[in-house]
Structures are given as C-alpha cells and as structure tokens.
Scaffold this motif. Structure first.
Motif, PDB file in Angstrom:
ATOM      1  N   ILE A 107       0.919  -1.141  -0.207  1.00  0.00           N
ATOM      2  CA  ILE A 107       0.015   0.046  -0.009  1.00  0.00           C
ATOM      3  C   ILE A 107       0.862   1.246  -0.152  1.00  0.00           C
ATOM      4  CG2 ILE A 107      -1.803   1.338   1.307  1.00  0.00           C
ATOM      5  CD1 ILE A 107      -2.695  -1.338   2.433  1.00  0.00           C
ATOM      6  N   LEU A 108       0.931   1.719  -0.964  1.00  0.00           N
ATOM      7  CA  LEU A 108       1.551   3.363  -1.016  1.00  0.00           C
ATOM      8  C   LEU A 108       0.718   4.411  -0.756  1.00  0.00           C
ATOM      9  CD1 LEU A 108       3.095   2.868  -4.556  1.00  0.00           C
ATOM     10  CD2 LEU A 108       3.965   2.229  -2.328  1.00  0.00           C
ATOM     11  N   HIS A 109       0.957   5.111   0.193  1.00  0.00           N
ATOM     12  CA  HIS A 109       0.416   6.367   0.720  1.00  0.00           C
ATOM     13  C   HIS A 109       0.916   7.635  -0.066  1.00  0.00           C
ATOM     14  CE1 HIS A 109      -1.676   4.633   4.504  1.00  0.00           C
ATOM     15  NE2 HIS A 109      -0.903   3.796   4.077  1.00  0.00           N
ATOM     16  N   LEU A 110      -0.131   8.477  -0.807  1.00  0.00           N
ATOM     17  CA  LEU A 110       0.596   9.321  -1.518  1.00  0.00           C
ATOM     18  C   LEU A 110      -0.089  10.575  -1.324  1.00  0.00           C
ATOM     19  CD1 LEU A 110      -0.279   7.220  -4.903  1.00  0.00           C
ATOM     20  CD2 LEU A 110       2.092   7.432  -3.697  1.00  0.00           C
ATOM     21  N   GLY A 111       0.366  11.648  -1.884  1.00  0.00           N
ATOM     22  CA  GLY A 111      -0.003  13.029  -1.656  1.00  0.00           C
ATOM     23  C   GLY A 111      -0.243  13.545  -3.124  1.00  0.00           C
ATOM     24  N   VAL A 112      -1.657  14.093  -3.200  1.00  0.00           N
ATOM     25  CA  VAL A 112      -2.076  14.734  -4.563  1.00  0.00           C
ATOM     26  C   VAL A 112      -2.797  15.744  -4.224  1.00  0.00           C
ATOM     27  CG1 VAL A 112      -3.369  14.414  -6.658  1.00  0.00           C
ATOM     28  CG2 VAL A 112      -2.278  12.398  -5.768  1.00  0.00           C
ATOM     29  N   GLN A 113      -2.192  16.995  -4.535  1.00  0.00           N
ATOM     30  CA  GLN A 113      -3.035  18.324  -4.182  1.00  0.00           C
ATOM     31  C   GLN A 113      -3.577  18.513  -3.023  1.00  0.00           C
ATOM     32  OE1 GLN A 113      -5.493  19.536  -7.804  1.00  0.00           O
ATOM     33  NE2 GLN A 113      -3.965  18.750  -9.141  1.00  0.00           N
ATOM     34  N   ASP A 114      -2.754  18.081  -2.007  1.00  0.00           N
ATOM     35  CA  ASP A 114      -3.342  18.302  -0.643  1.00  0.00           C
ATOM     36  C   ASP A 114      -4.197  17.046  -0.155  1.00  0.00           C
ATOM     37  OD1 ASP A 114      -1.732  20.461  -0.155  1.00  0.00           O
ATOM     38  OD2 ASP A 114      -3.108  21.745  -0.860  1.00  0.00           O
ATOM     39  N   GLN A 115      -4.542  16.067  -0.925  1.00  0.00           N
ATOM     40  CA  GLN A 115      -5.303  15.096  -0.573  1.00  0.00           C
ATOM     41  C   GLN A 115      -4.428  13.820  -0.366  1.00  0.00           C
ATOM     42  OE1 GLN A 115      -8.652  15.244  -0.505  1.00  0.00           O
ATOM     43  NE2 GLN A 115      -8.291  17.586  -0.673  1.00  0.00           N
ATOM     44  N   SER A 116      -4.941  13.276   0.554  1.00  0.00           N
ATOM     45  CA  SER A 116      -4.251  11.524   0.696  1.00  0.00           C
ATOM     46  C   SER A 116      -4.895  10.743   0.242  1.00  0.00           C
ATOM     47  CB  SER A 116      -4.343  11.529   2.091  1.00  0.00           C
ATOM     48  OG  SER A 116      -3.374  12.460   2.875  1.00  0.00           O
ATOM     49  N   LEU A 117      -4.100   9.789  -0.967  1.00  0.00           N
ATOM     50  CA  LEU A 117      -4.677   8.910  -1.594  1.00  0.00           C
ATOM     51  C   LEU A 117      -3.816   7.538  -1.267  1.00  0.00           C
ATOM     52  CD1 LEU A 117      -5.644  11.337  -3.031  1.00  0.00           C
ATOM     53  CD2 LEU A 117      -5.334   9.681  -5.326  1.00  0.00           C
ATOM     54  N   ARG A 118      -4.435   6.320  -1.501  1.00  0.00           N
ATOM     55  CA  ARG A 118      -3.575   5.101  -1.268  1.00  0.00           C
ATOM     56  C   ARG A 118      -3.702   4.310  -2.494  1.00  0.00           C
ATOM     57  NH1 ARG A 118      -6.788   3.132   4.045  1.00  0.00           N
ATOM     58  NH2 ARG A 118      -8.370   4.094   3.056  1.00  0.00           N
ATOM     59  N   LEU A 119      -2.466   3.690  -2.939  1.00  0.00           N
ATOM     60  CA  LEU A 119      -2.673   2.851  -4.020  1.00  0.00           C
ATOM     61  C   LEU A 119      -2.271   1.478  -3.484  1.00  0.00           C
ATOM     62  CD1 LEU A 119      -1.212   3.672  -7.535  1.00  0.00           C
ATOM     63  CD2 LEU A 119      -0.519   1.687  -6.227  1.00  0.00           C
ATOM     64  N   LEU A 120      -2.869   0.423  -4.097  1.00  0.00           N
ATOM     65  CA  LEU A 120      -2.515  -0.802  -3.762  1.00  0.00           C
ATOM     66  C   LEU A 120      -1.845  -1.596  -4.926  1.00  0.00           C
ATOM     67  CD1 LEU A 120      -2.463  -3.421  -2.081  1.00  0.00           C
ATOM     68  CD2 LEU A 120      -4.811  -4.263  -2.980  1.00  0.00           C
ATOM     69  N   THR A 121      -0.521  -2.021  -4.735  1.00  0.00           N
ATOM     70  CA  THR A 121       0.184  -2.515  -5.977  1.00  0.00           C
ATOM     71  C   THR A 121       0.804  -3.948  -5.610  1.00  0.00           C
ATOM     72  OG1 THR A 121       1.866  -2.114  -7.477  1.00  0.00           O
ATOM     73  CG2 THR A 121       2.372  -1.086  -5.164  1.00  0.00           C
ATOM     74  N   HIS A 122       1.235  -4.562  -6.483  1.00  0.00           N
ATOM     75  CA  HIS A 122       2.081  -5.774  -6.279  1.00  0.00           C
ATOM     76  C   HIS A 122       3.469  -5.542  -6.475  1.00  0.00           C
ATOM     77  CE1 HIS A 122      -1.550  -7.979  -5.003  1.00  0.00           C
ATOM     78  NE2 HIS A 122      -2.207  -7.596  -6.038  1.00  0.00           N
ATOM     79  N   ASP A 123       3.903  -4.561  -7.097  1.00  0.00           N
ATOM     80  CA  ASP A 123       5.087  -4.227  -7.749  1.00  0.00           C
ATOM     81  C   ASP A 123       5.983  -3.988  -6.577  1.00  0.00           C
ATOM     82  OD1 ASP A 123       7.558  -3.433  -8.728  1.00  0.00           O
ATOM     83  OD2 ASP A 123       6.569  -1.790 -10.064  1.00  0.00           O
ATOM     84  N   ARG A 124       7.035  -4.900  -6.241  1.00  0.00           N
ATOM     85  CA  ARG A 124       7.978  -4.475  -5.178  1.00  0.00           C
ATOM     86  C   ARG A 124       9.326  -3.628  -5.261  1.00  0.00           C
ATOM     87  NH1 ARG A 124       8.128 -10.284  -1.837  1.00  0.00           N
ATOM     88  NH2 ARG A 124       5.935 -10.557  -1.637  1.00  0.00           N
ATOM     89  N   ALA A 125       8.844  -2.784  -6.456  1.00  0.00           N
ATOM     90  CA  ALA A 125      10.022  -1.824  -6.601  1.00  0.00           C
ATOM     91  C   ALA A 125      10.671  -1.133  -5.468  1.00  0.00           C
ATOM     92  CB  ALA A 125       9.726  -0.949  -7.991  1.00  0.00           C
ATOM     93  N   ASN A 126      11.776  -0.688  -5.317  1.00  0.00           N
ATOM     94  CA  ASN A 126      12.328   0.279  -4.039  1.00  0.00           C
ATOM     95  C   ASN A 126      11.900   1.468  -4.094  1.00  0.00           C
ATOM     96  OD1 ASN A 126      13.534   0.409  -1.840  1.00  0.00           O
ATOM     97  ND2 ASN A 126      15.479   0.745  -2.712  1.00  0.00           N
ATOM     98  N   LEU A 127      10.655   1.836  -3.443  1.00  0.00           N
ATOM     99  CA  LEU A 127       9.964   2.962  -3.338  1.00  0.00           C
ATOM    100  C   LEU A 127      10.380   3.780  -2.168  1.00  0.00           C
ATOM    101  CD1 LEU A 127       6.835   2.253  -5.231  1.00  0.00           C
ATOM    102  CD2 LEU A 127       8.639   3.437  -6.135  1.00  0.00           C
ATOM    103  N   THR A 128      10.632   4.862  -2.100  1.00  0.00           N
ATOM    104  CA  THR A 128      10.944   5.541  -0.995  1.00  0.00           C
ATOM    105  C   THR A 128      10.064   7.000  -0.775  1.00  0.00           C
ATOM    106  OG1 THR A 128      12.692   6.825  -1.961  1.00  0.00           O
ATOM    107  CG2 THR A 128      13.468   4.659  -0.965  1.00  0.00           C
ATOM    108  N   PRO A 129       9.859   7.130   0.499  1.00  0.00           N
ATOM    109  CA  PRO A 129       9.058   8.440   0.957  1.00  0.00           C
ATOM    110  C   PRO A 129       9.659   9.651   0.136  1.00  0.00           C
ATOM    111  CG  PRO A 129       9.236   7.101   2.938  1.00  0.00           C
ATOM    112  CD  PRO A 129      10.065   6.249   1.698  1.00  0.00           C
ATOM    113  N   ALA A 130       8.668  10.455  -0.212  1.00  0.00           N
ATOM    114  CA  ALA A 130       9.044  11.943  -0.961  1.00  0.00           C
ATOM    115  C   ALA A 130       9.382  11.705  -2.458  1.00  0.00           C
ATOM    116  CB  ALA A 130      10.185  12.340  -0.016  1.00  0.00           C
ATOM    117  N   ALA A 131       9.365  10.255  -2.887  1.00  0.00           N
ATOM    118  CA  ALA A 131       9.885  10.152  -4.236  1.00  0.00           C
ATOM    119  C   ALA A 131       8.533  10.936  -5.200  1.00  0.00           C
ATOM    120  CB  ALA A 131       9.971   8.628  -4.461  1.00  0.00           C
ATOM    121  N   SER A 132       8.860  11.315  -5.981  1.00  0.00           N
ATOM    122  CA  SER A 132       7.842  11.716  -7.167  1.00  0.00           C
ATOM    123  C   SER A 132       7.517  10.835  -8.255  1.00  0.00           C
ATOM    124  CB  SER A 132       8.489  13.126  -7.873  1.00  0.00           C
ATOM    125  OG  SER A 132       8.392  14.145  -6.887  1.00  0.00           O
ATOM    126  N   LEU A 133       6.197  10.738  -8.585  1.00  0.00           N
ATOM    127  CA  LEU A 133       5.758   9.443  -9.381  1.00  0.00           C
ATOM    128  C   LEU A 133       4.488  10.225 -10.173  1.00  0.00           C
ATOM    129  CD1 LEU A 133       3.428   8.111  -7.198  1.00  0.00           C
ATOM    130  CD2 LEU A 133       5.315   6.903  -6.774  1.00  0.00           C
TER     131      LEU A 133
END
Length: 353
Positions: free
Chosen positions: A307-333
């Motif tokens: 579960i990725l917790h994301l920020g989009v225009q002052d809104q908090s969203l969650r994305l469920l993925t099965h991709d185990r790529a090495n993602l770190t907080p504050a990364a832009s995507l």
C-alpha cells in the motif's frame, strides 16, 4: 425458516434524536443478511428490535406475516448469538447447548438427537463434558451457536459474534458460519462493523449510517456501484480514494484544484462547473510514466501487496500494488486513473451515473 418484513421502523429514546429512522427491509426465507456500518449507526438496535429485546417506537416487524411488535422474545421463535457468548459457567457444553430444550420439557431422546446433530456440525463432540472456562474463545463461540442450532428456530440473529476473537480465528469462524448457513439454510441476520466480514458472509449487505439504510445489495453491487460517498468509503479494504473537483462538461472530465483534468470518459447530467467528487479504489490505480503527479509519503508492505500512501494536491490517496520496486518516501511519481474504474459523486454525496 422465516421471511422477515421490517416496515417504516423507527427508534428514539425519550426526547433525543432518533437512533433509527424509517427502516424498510424485506429478508427472504433462508437469506443471509449482514447489517454493516460504523459504531452507533443503529445496526445492533435494529437486531434487538427484531429479537424483541428493544421496544419499537414506530413501524412494524413481521415474521412469516405475523406482526410481532408486542410478542415476547421467547414467543418469536428466533435464536440470538451474542458477542459475549453468554454461556452458563457452571454448566457443561452439553448442558449449555440443551438448556432451552430442557426448559421446554422436550423429550430426552429428542434432546440427544438435536445435541448430536449440532455438535457434529460444529466439531464439539470432544468438548461436550467440559465447562466454558476450559474452552478457547472460538470453542465458546461455537457452543453459543450450537445452543441456537438445537432450537431449530425460524431465524438466527448474530450480534457481532466474532469481535472478541483474534484475526486468524475470526477468519476461521467466518468460514464455519458460512458453511453452517449453507447446511442449515436458515434465515440469518448478522451485525458487524467489519466490512470484510460483510463481504465474505452476506447474500445481501445492508449498509447503515446515522440510523438510515444507505444501500442494500449483493457484496459486489456495493463494491462496484456504491450509492453514495459513505458506502464507497466504507466498503473495500483499503477504502476508496476521493478527489474533489468541478465538472467540465465539454471535456467530460473532472477539473482538480490546480486545473488538471481527469477524463471520466462519459457524459454526466451536471451543469458546467458543478462541484463533484471523483472516486477510485486503491487497487484500480496504477503507477505510470506520465499522468497525475503525486508524492510518495509512506510504504506499507502487507505481504499480499504493497500500500502506497500518496499526496495529490493536498489530498491523501492510497494505491495498492504488487510491484515490489524499491520506493522511498518523498519520491515523485505519476498515477494512471483508468476511466472505466472512476466513480462520480455529486455535491450531496450521491452517485452520478
């Protein structure tokens, strides 16, 4: 078994605001209905009114065509399974399960037959001589269900029966309750605040909020076509994501606060610039090379997915993925929001098709 009809039922205590308001619900013979909603929404109160444990302020409850508003609980021919088990500590499992039959002076051979049948269904044969203190939580709950089964009632009422169990045992007991219902074919009404229980157990779900029925339908109907923002956010794990915006009729899109357009791919009966809320489930979003900009705030590995917790225009969203790529907080995507999976809600929170 029984058909249960609830018509214009309301409940209020003294001069306080109503706990339930104009509840209308028909439950078919042999159906498994789950009442689901947050604490305080009135679901347990409704169950207790069906059982006769709470007085009805207005409206009627009928079992097999007979209005039972003024009928005593013991005369309604229903059985209730409580969260607290409510077993007699000084009695054995066998005595707990057959107590109601003995009160009715049921013949001993009939009691023995009913006990054998219920015990076999619930896997309690090895525990009939034990007292409740010698049982695990799951075994005690099975005894409580067995006590209801031996009575062969017209309907079973379950009031959050798994709340005291740990997560693994809840999962096991959910499967046992569903198999039990399939074997008995009994009319069952089950109360829970756990939407996963509701989705896995129900023939139909009754979603409640604020003492009002928000939507009634099969689990997948509520998941695929939620009637309003409450149902959309409550059903699903994690819950649906929401993005506020305005309707762009010409582009058939939702405009976000910064002017970015999210194409809906279909027309909507809305005026240009009307306030709307766009919804999409976490499992329906995807990471993409380009699309809606987002920042990554938190990564939650769950084993079956991430579960990725994301920020989009002052809104908090969650994305469920099965991709185990090495993602770190504050990364832009960037996010892809497929139009086929977008839900649109109006200013009043109701679904717009």
């Amino acid at each position: 078994m029984a058909k249960i009809d609830i018509r214009a039922v309301s409940k209020a205590y003294g001069g306080h605001a109503p706990v339930l308001t104009d509840i209308d619900l028909s439950i078919a013979d042999g159906e498994f209905i789950v009442l689901v909603g947050p604490s305080g929404c009135g679901k347990s109160t409704l169950l207790r009114m069906i059982a006769g444990l709470e007085a009805i302020t207005a409206g009627t409850v009928a079992i097999d065509g007979r209005v039972v508003n003024d009928v005593a609980p013991k005369a309604r021919d229903i059985a209730m399974v409580f969260q607290s088990y409510a077993l007699y500590p000084h009695m054995t499992v066998a005595d707990n399960m057959t107590y109601a039959l003995r009160l009715r002076r049921t013949p001993k051979d009939a009691i023995a037959d009913k006990l054998r049948g219920a015990s076999a269904k619930l896997g309690l044969d090895a525990f009939l001589g034990r007292k409740p203190k010698a049982l695990s939580g799951g075994q005690r709950q099975r005894v409580a269900m067995g006590r209801a089964i031996v009575r062969a009632p017209k309907a079973f009422l379950f009031d959050e029966p798994l709340s005291n169990l740990d997560a693994r045992l809840r999962e096991q007991m959910r499967a046992e309750i569903r198999k039990l219902h399939a074997g008995l074919g009994a009319t069952s009404i089950y109360v829970t605040h756990d939407q996963v229980e509701a989705m896995t157990l129900a023939d139909r779900i009754v979603a409640m909020h604020g003492g009002i029925i928000q939507q009634v339908g099969s689990p997948l109907e509520l998941y695929d076509r939620p009637a309003n923002l409450f149902v959309a956010g409550f059903i699903g794990s994690p819950g649906m994501n929401f993005l506020p915006g305005t309707w762009d009729a010409e582009a058939r899109a939702v405009r976000l606060a910064d002017g970015a357009a999210i194409p809906l791919g279909r027309a909507a009966p809305l005026a240009q610039g009307a306030p709307v809320t766009l919804g999409i489930r976490p499992e329906h979003m995807a990471l993409a090379p380009a699309g809606l900009p987002a920042t990554l705030d938190l990564v939650e590995p769950t084993g079956h997915g991430i579960i990725l917790h994301l920020g989009v225009q002052d809104q908090s969203l969650r994305l469920l993925t099965h991709d185990r790529a090495n993602l770190t907080p504050a990364a832009s995507l960037y996010l892809s929001l497929p139009p086929a999976h977008l839900h649109l809600f109006g200013a009043d929170g109701a679904r717009i098709d």
